[in-house]
Design an enzyme around this catalytic site. Structure first.
Site, mmCIF file in Angstrom:
data_model
loop_
_atom_site.group_PDB
_atom_site.id
_atom_site.type_symbol
_atom_site.label_atom_id
_atom_site.label_comp_id
_atom_site.label_asym_id
_atom_site.label_seq_id
_atom_site.Cartn_x
_atom_site.Cartn_y
_atom_site.Cartn_z
ATOM 1 C CE LYS A 143 47.049 39.752 41.422
ATOM 2 N NZ LYS A 143 46.051 38.742 40.963
ATOM 3 C CG ASP B 283 45.735 35.140 45.062
ATOM 4 O OD1 ASP B 283 45.079 35.162 46.135
ATOM 5 O OD2 ASP B 283 45.217 35.230 43.927
ATOM 6 C CE LYS C 199 44.303 31.922 43.953
ATOM 7 N NZ LYS C 199 43.267 31.984 42.906
ATOM 8 C CG ASP D 133 48.581 36.543 41.824
ATOM 9 O OD1 ASP D 133 48.398 36.697 40.603
ATOM 10 O OD2 ASP D 133 47.696 36.698 42.677
ATOM 11 C CG ASP E 208 41.103 33.720 44.789
ATOM 12 O OD1 ASP E 208 42.196 34.306 44.899
ATOM 13 O OD2 ASP E 208 40.977 32.597 44.262
ATOM 14 C CD GLU F 242 44.255 38.506 44.596
ATOM 15 O OE1 GLU F 242 43.230 37.798 44.520
ATOM 16 O OE2 GLU F 242 45.232 38.334 43.842
ATOM 17 N NE ARG G 48 38.629 41.144 39.852
ATOM 18 C CZ ARG G 48 37.844 40.307 39.179
ATOM 19 N NH1 ARG G 48 36.584 40.622 38.939
ATOM 20 N NH2 ARG G 48 38.312 39.158 38.720
HETATM 21 N N1 BES Z 1 45.846 35.417 40.772
HETATM 22 C C1 BES Z 1 44.567 34.909 40.485
HETATM 23 C C2 BES Z 1 44.371 34.561 39.018
HETATM 24 C C3 BES Z 1 45.055 33.312 38.526
HETATM 25 C C4 BES Z 1 44.546 32.064 38.854
HETATM 26 C C5 BES Z 1 46.136 33.405 37.697
HETATM 27 C C6 BES Z 1 45.162 30.938 38.353
HETATM 28 C C7 BES Z 1 46.728 32.269 37.192
HETATM 29 C C8 BES Z 1 46.256 31.036 37.517
HETATM 30 C C9 BES Z 1 43.492 35.930 40.847
HETATM 31 O O1 BES Z 1 43.758 36.711 41.955
HETATM 32 C C10 BES Z 1 42.264 35.171 41.151
HETATM 33 O O2 BES Z 1 42.264 34.441 42.108
HETATM 34 N N2 BES Z 1 41.236 35.344 40.337
HETATM 35 C C11 BES Z 1 40.018 34.642 40.513
HETATM 36 C C12 BES Z 1 38.905 35.592 40.185
HETATM 37 C C13 BES Z 1 37.536 35.036 40.503
HETATM 38 C C14 BES Z 1 37.366 34.887 41.983
HETATM 39 C C15 BES Z 1 36.507 35.971 39.929
HETATM 40 C C16 BES Z 1 40.019 33.452 39.563
HETATM 41 O O3 BES Z 1 40.493 33.575 38.444
HETATM 42 O O4 BES Z 1 39.576 32.381 39.977
HETATM 43 ZN ZN ZN Z 2 45.726 36.967 42.437
HETATM 44 MN MN MN Z 3 43.129 35.753 43.756
#
Ligand code: BES
Ligand code: ZN
Ligand code: MN
Length: 495
Positions: free
Chosen positions: A266, A271, A278, A289, A348, A350, A352
């Site tokens: 990825k 992000d 966020k 990210d 968020d 994204e 996947r």
């Molecule tokens: N890049 C983030 C995941 C992440 C968050 C990695 C904090 C490290 C620290 C990912 O794109 C994301 O935002 N995931 C969301 C998914 C949710 C909306 C189902 C998350 O983990 O909050």
């Molecule tokens: Zn992300």
């Molecule tokens: Mn995200």
């Protein structure tokens, strides 16, 4: 930094500092014993005085040695006088280098590889010294006016008896290649989002293929991706002014007809969450990210430098995720390259969306295995903290190979279940599947989502959200999982 193997007798080697191990209860390693004899019992004396007990990672720097060619000696505790665990060995090596950082020392001789380590030979022990030293000496000074680093060390010599020179030399080569891969991964991770954009990552891949002609690069632009029908991936970059890139690095070191190992990373260079924005606190860390993508670059660098007899394809989907008038909105429905439709319930989630189209794209390489790595879910931090990366997959054999490699590489993994029951959580009223699975088991449902695009091959997913970088005062990229992947490749090539 220069790394070398030293086979001459310890007491005759010129250096600013000689590093030797000592055990609990005043016991000496073979090298400490040699040095002790050539310094009229200096080490024994210091042990008797009680300045160091010999616990793992304890150190004493002796910086004046009367009537000796040796300038300094760093004693490092190795614990009980028996075969060390790999972890304790690494702990001792790390402590050694950390104790030499703020000194004027420019060249060191490391005699720690003569300690016995469970199930490991001199190749592994030598390699770990290179990896651990390189990791500890990394400093990101690109944007500091004062670029002076803590350490003055320029040359690191690792001792080996003549009889084991072959192991030492190959450990040195492997260590240097893997350390260089880790360094690249860390550097790209630490670079800010305004510099390290998808175009910048693509440029780095091109540079890598110039340095290593065995790496063939190709970059898909947004128009190419549109032609392929990558509606999920492109929906993410629509909200950003930076054009998305899909980077392919193709390394063919193996038999012409051998199916490749496909590595997908990825590459979200920032992000913000998109319309599902966020919160502000800690958002700067979302520059990391793209660490999955950077790990793919780092691992391919190591593979090319080691000329591994394998076929490996690296795929890096790269984009930003930003709020914008044209960005994904909650409720939007996308058509992925596979034809499956996806309801975006949270913009968020994204990662996947990028990965699903890349997994479909991976089919055309007729992969032996596909391993993706992604800073995919905050839930992974809740479940596992920052120690292991999460591991999920549809192939027990592949997962077990990765677990074995992670053990050797000291780059830990913990497998989570990918049971069918969890797929329920991804049901959508309006599309084939939703892009989130609710608040329970977020790491597992993210992997469940990916699994629906990985049905035609052996696949494993590494969630590196907790391991790709450190937070807090010591914030910085770790280079993980490059050690694990490099070990997996070495095992596949020679194991
Ligand atoms: N890049 C983030 C995941 C992440 C968050 C990695 C904090 C490290 C620290 C990912 O794109 C994301 O935002 N995931 C969301 C998914 C949710 C909306 C189902 C998350 O983990 O909050
Ligand atoms: Zn992300
Ligand atoms: Mn995200």
């Amino acid at each position: 930094m220069e790394y070398a193997i030293e086979t001459s007798p310890l007491e005759t080697v010129q250096s600013d500092c000689l590093i030797v191990g000592v055990y609990l209860d005043h016991q000496l390693t073979a090298s400490a014993n040699l040095v002790d004899q050539s310094t009229q019992g200096l080490i024994s004396k210091i042990l008797k005085r009680g300045d160091i007990s010999g616990k793992v990672g304890e150190t004493v720097l002796i910086n004046a040695i009367p009537e000796s060619a040796i300038e300094r000696i760093l004693l490092v505790g190795l614990g009980e006088n028996k075969v060390l665990t790999g972890k304790n060995y690494i702990k001792a090596v790390l402590s050694a280098i950390n104790n030499l950082k703020k000194t004027p020392i420019t060249n060191v001789v490391v005699a720690l590889a003569d300690a016995d380590v469970i199930a490991q030979n001199r190749q592994w022990k030598t390699r770990q010294i290179v990896e651990v030293f390189s990791d500890a000496l990394y400093q990101f000074t690109a944007f500091k006016s004062n670029k002076e680093t803590d350490s003055k060390i320029e040359k690191i010599s690792i001792t080996s008896p003549e009889a084991e020179l072959g192991f030492a030399e190959s450990g040195l080569l492997q260590g240097k290649a893997i350390a260089e891969g880790i360094n690249l991964t860390k550097l790209l991770g630490d670079l800010p989002g305004n510099i390290c954009t998808p175009s910048y990552l693509a440029e780095q891949a091109i540079q890598l293929s110039i340095t290593y002609p065995s790496l063939k690069v190709s970059i898909l632009e947004e128009a190419d991706m549109a032609e392929l029908g990558m509606g999920a991936l492109l929906s993410v970059s629509r909200g950003s002014r930076q054009p998305a890139k899909l980077i392919t690095l193709d390394y063919r070191g193996g038999e012409a007809n051998a199916k490749p190992i496909v590595l997908i990373g990825k590459g979200l260079t920032f992000d913000a969450g998109g319309i599902s924005l966020k919160p502000g606190l800690g958002m700067d860390e979302m520059k990391y990210d793209m660490c999955g993508g950077a790990s793919v670059l780092g691992t391919l660098l190591a593979a090319a430098q080691l000329q591994l007899p394998l076929n490996i394809v690296g795929l890096i989907p790269s984009s930003e995720n930003m709020p914008d008038g044209d960005a994904n909105k909650p409720g939007d429905i996308l058509t992925s390259m596979s034809g499956k439709t996806i309801e975006v319930l949270n913009t968020d989630a994204e990662g996947r969306l990028l990965l699903c189209d890349t997994l479909t794209y991976a089919e055309r390489f007729n992969p032996d295995v596909v391993i993706d790595m992604a800073t995919l879910t905050g839930a992974c931090l809740v479940a596992l903290g920052r120690i292991p990366s999460g591991l999920l997959g549809n192939s027990d054999a592949l997962c077990n190979d990765l677990l074995a490699a992670s053990e050797t590489a000291n780059d830990s993994l913990w497998r989570l279940p990918l049971w069918e029951e969890y797929q329920e959580q991804l049901k959508s009223n309006f599309a084939d599947l939703a892009n989130i699975g609710g608040k329970d088991a977020g790491t597992i449902t993210a992997a469940c989502f990916l699994s629906q695009f990985a049905e035609s091959f052996n696949w494993a997913h590494l969630d590196i959200a907790g391991t790709a970088w450190r937070t807090g005062n010591n914030k910085g990229a770790t280079g993980r999982p490059v050690p694990l992947l490099s070990q997996y490749l070495l095992n596949r090539a020679y194991g």
